[in-house]
Design an enzyme around this catalytic site. Sequence first.
Site, PDB file in Angstrom:
ATOM      1  N   ARG A 382       0.822  -1.211   0.000  1.00  0.00           N
ATOM      2  CA  ARG A 382       0.000   0.000   0.000  1.00  0.00           C
ATOM      3  C   ARG A 382       0.856   1.261   0.000  1.00  0.00           C
ATOM      4  O   ARG A 382       0.363   2.339  -0.292  1.00  0.00           O
ATOM      5  CB  ARG A 382      -0.951   0.008   1.201  1.00  0.00           C
ATOM      6  CG  ARG A 382      -1.986  -1.081   1.164  1.00  0.00           C
ATOM      7  CD  ARG A 382      -2.874  -1.029   2.382  1.00  0.00           C
ATOM      8  NE  ARG A 382      -4.102  -0.310   2.104  1.00  0.00           N
ATOM      9  CZ  ARG A 382      -4.780   0.381   3.019  1.00  0.00           C
ATOM     10  NH1 ARG A 382      -4.329   0.471   4.238  1.00  0.00           N
ATOM     11  NH2 ARG A 382      -5.897   0.978   2.703  1.00  0.00           N
ATOM     12  N   THR A 503     -11.079   2.709  -4.740  1.00  0.00           N
ATOM     13  CA  THR A 503     -11.794   1.624  -4.067  1.00  0.00           C
ATOM     14  C   THR A 503     -10.942   0.412  -3.725  1.00  0.00           C
ATOM     15  O   THR A 503     -11.235  -0.285  -2.747  1.00  0.00           O
ATOM     16  CB  THR A 503     -12.981   1.148  -4.926  1.00  0.00           C
ATOM     17  OG1 THR A 503     -12.499   0.722  -6.206  1.00  0.00           O
ATOM     18  CG2 THR A 503     -13.980   2.263  -5.122  1.00  0.00           C
ATOM     19  N   VAL A 504      -9.912   0.097  -4.521  1.00  0.00           N
ATOM     20  CA  VAL A 504      -9.180  -1.145  -4.253  1.00  0.00           C
ATOM     21  C   VAL A 504      -8.246  -0.982  -3.050  1.00  0.00           C
ATOM     22  O   VAL A 504      -7.935   0.126  -2.627  1.00  0.00           O
ATOM     23  CB  VAL A 504      -8.376  -1.615  -5.487  1.00  0.00           C
ATOM     24  CG1 VAL A 504      -9.294  -1.843  -6.663  1.00  0.00           C
ATOM     25  CG2 VAL A 504      -7.291  -0.614  -5.854  1.00  0.00           C
ATOM     26  N   GLU A 505      -7.815  -2.112  -2.508  1.00  0.00           N
ATOM     27  CA  GLU A 505      -6.989  -2.166  -1.293  1.00  0.00           C
ATOM     28  C   GLU A 505      -7.683  -1.461  -0.125  1.00  0.00           C
ATOM     29  O   GLU A 505      -7.048  -0.827   0.709  1.00  0.00           O
ATOM     30  CB  GLU A 505      -5.602  -1.565  -1.537  1.00  0.00           C
ATOM     31  CG  GLU A 505      -4.739  -2.423  -2.457  1.00  0.00           C
ATOM     32  CD  GLU A 505      -3.318  -1.908  -2.561  1.00  0.00           C
ATOM     33  OE1 GLU A 505      -2.926  -1.020  -1.786  1.00  0.00           O
ATOM     34  OE2 GLU A 505      -2.580  -2.398  -3.433  1.00  0.00           O
ATOM     35  N   GLY A 506      -9.010  -1.546  -0.092  1.00  0.00           N
ATOM     36  CA  GLY A 506      -9.779  -0.887   0.965  1.00  0.00           C
ATOM     37  C   GLY A 506     -10.337   0.422   0.452  1.00  0.00           C
ATOM     38  O   GLY A 506      -9.584   1.306   0.042  1.00  0.00           O
TER      39      GLY A 506
END
Length: 818
Positions: A382, A503-506
């Site tokens: 991240r 939206t991805v990785e939370g």
Amino acid sequence: MTALIGIAVVLVAFLVLAYKRAPLWLTSLVVLAGLGYCIAVQGAHWGWGAGALAVLAVLNLKPLRRAIVTGPLFSVFKKITPPMSQTEQEAIDAGTVWWDRDLFSGKPDYNKLHSYPAPKLTAEEEAFLNGPTETLCQMLDDWQITQETKDLPPEVWQFIKDNGFLGMIIKKQFGGKEFSNYAHARVVTKIATRSGSAAVTVMVPNSLGPGELLQHYGTDAQKNYYLPRLAKGLDIPCFALTSPEAGSDAGGIPDYGIVCRGSYTDPRTGEKHDNVLGMRVTWEKRYITLGPVATVLGLAFKLYDPEHLLGDKEDIGITCALIPTNHEGVSIGRRHYPGTATFQNGPNWGKDVFIPMDWIIGGKDYVGQGWRMLVECLSVGRCISLPAMSVASGKLASYTTGAYARIRNQFGMSIGKFEGVDEALGRIGGFTYQMDAAQRLALTALDLGEKPSVLSGILKYHNTERMRKTINDAMDVHAGKAVCTGPRNYLALGYGAIPVAITVEGANILTRSMIIFGQGAIRCHPFVLKEMRAAMGNDGKAFDDAVIGHIGFTVSNAVRALVLGATGAKLAGGGKSGPTAQYYRDITRLSSAFAFLADMGMASLGGSLKFKEKLSARLGDMLSNLYIATASLKKFEDDGAPKEDLPLLRWAVETALFDCQEAMNGFLANHPSGALAWLMRRVVFPFGQSYKPASDRTGTAVAKLLMEPSASRDRLVHYMYRSKDENDAVGVLEHALKAVIETEALEGKLRSAQRKGQLAGITAQDKLDDARSKGLINDIEFAAVQRARRLKREVIMVDDFDPQLAMADSGAIHRKVI
């Protein structure tokens, strides 16, 4: 009166000691000595001393303190502290804290900050960026990838595999590149300035996926088999975590495995194995990047052992396994269509698929350890993948929008000189500086061996949100040029792909409202985690030590916030001298204020703060903006403190400080207790809110930097792919920009001649020809203006298509009617 003066002196001494964070025993002695003097010499009433002595005795004598104060408090604390799930506990324990701990301390150590090495590439890494990465970018046509073929061309896939792009993080002993995290991020950034789909394809195997997990947890056999194949692109990996019924709540995934004995045929060797210990796994996953083309599937599921074949525990927990995608029972679905980013992404599923125990990543010893494994690796990924793509969007927007604003004319002057456009350019450059600085500092942490879990959340949320704002501004400046999609539109595809990064990785809402402060308060605070562990371990002695330290910490930060607020932070030390000195002092002031507000928020709201997501989000914004401000200062110093970059630095830091202040104001305005909020506001803002956003003058200075070639502009867009081809939609910009700048004086001369009635003709070309014929410009000047106008036209033109919008007319760009 003299007694009152003496008591005032004692109070001042107490404030000084609290500001300096003197130990409790020393503060107690000074207070007692001062009161003793007031009683004995100044005639103060002995009751002052008796009361103070009683309070100080309770605070300093541990048995008495535990009996009267911390013991009862411990009983209450255990009741109000919300229970922590296994996934929450593992998330808290995962990763490390770093510079974020200093920001939470209320007293950042800037010497420590500037002692961290500036990120640098090795000669090998630099060669890879300038060689294979440059070549890959030249091969990429994002319009073709996203709108025509919906995939990378076969030759691009092969080039990526052959040149080790999928093995940048894999160690050299397994055939990988073993690049630094900084190099990994810069490669992704450069590719992303050319094609988001290609960047995602490269970044996923190098971030959260089987390669990362194998290197940290894999058995020797797993490493020796898979890592060389992953490094060479013989295997394409994906990792399946998200389920339709459980997105961000990984602990709620319904996918499961049952430990049992069974038989299977290994698709890698064709060998059949009978009566082996393993598990039957059932799952349904979606949003799995590279899933449709993957040859090896990383899978997260909950493992159960009802027959106790592994031990006494039945619910073993989240487990990660590696499964060849051609294994019997594995179903690889078709493709999802994530907007304009057409990277390979899709669902997969299986029912009662038997896999052996040695397909678990790390083998039998790592059953039930999957969530811890994932969150530790996620804190690394991240910090790299999505933040790098956000930085790429900022660099591309800065480079193209600055040039376009100088090239495009309206009402006889460049549109960048209009204040509305100037304002947008200032934001584009400033946000890009913030994004790049924030990631650079986090990458330094990674390359020092840290796994900064809190900073990864800050980067994921704030870089992708700044990317959204930056591209929106760039779209506004380009106007119709950015609205009409086609091969020559270098912004629209990135604009359409923004939701993917958000939206991805939370999802960003979750990251901001629950993760940044929720995890930061526990991990970065010097006492909260100790208190929680004491409560979970029913350790009253440890709780006593932690809570008394916590109280002193809160009092100290309250005093520091008040004093620094009242003095304009003039008493704060540390940092650098010169034009940035006040910024360091301001950050120290706001750091103390943030630490105080965080403690008061936790004390007044207790476990319910976890559910007050709007308030906890604002506390997270405070921490995040303090990090962004310090990261910007660090970047400036690492770059050699160039004076020409000061507008960018000022915009970045002043905006971050203002945003931090606004988060504090929002927290105080919405705190449930009006009386407590009023008191906290008097401490934090004794004379009101003093920080202002970056001035119009600073924004204009940033805009000017973007609108002409310079060393400052080059630093801002460093590691962006910059085509030199005049026929390339982005490549033509630099040629046009230089040509327009070189002929601005000539164009002004021609406009002046026209106003005076000296030029004949209807069209611009007629008037230019007349100017040459009358000797107002010579042949060289005529050719320069001709070339600049041709390049300008190529920049501002948009694509047109056949009636079915299937094919763009490549010759339309050269069509000239007037």
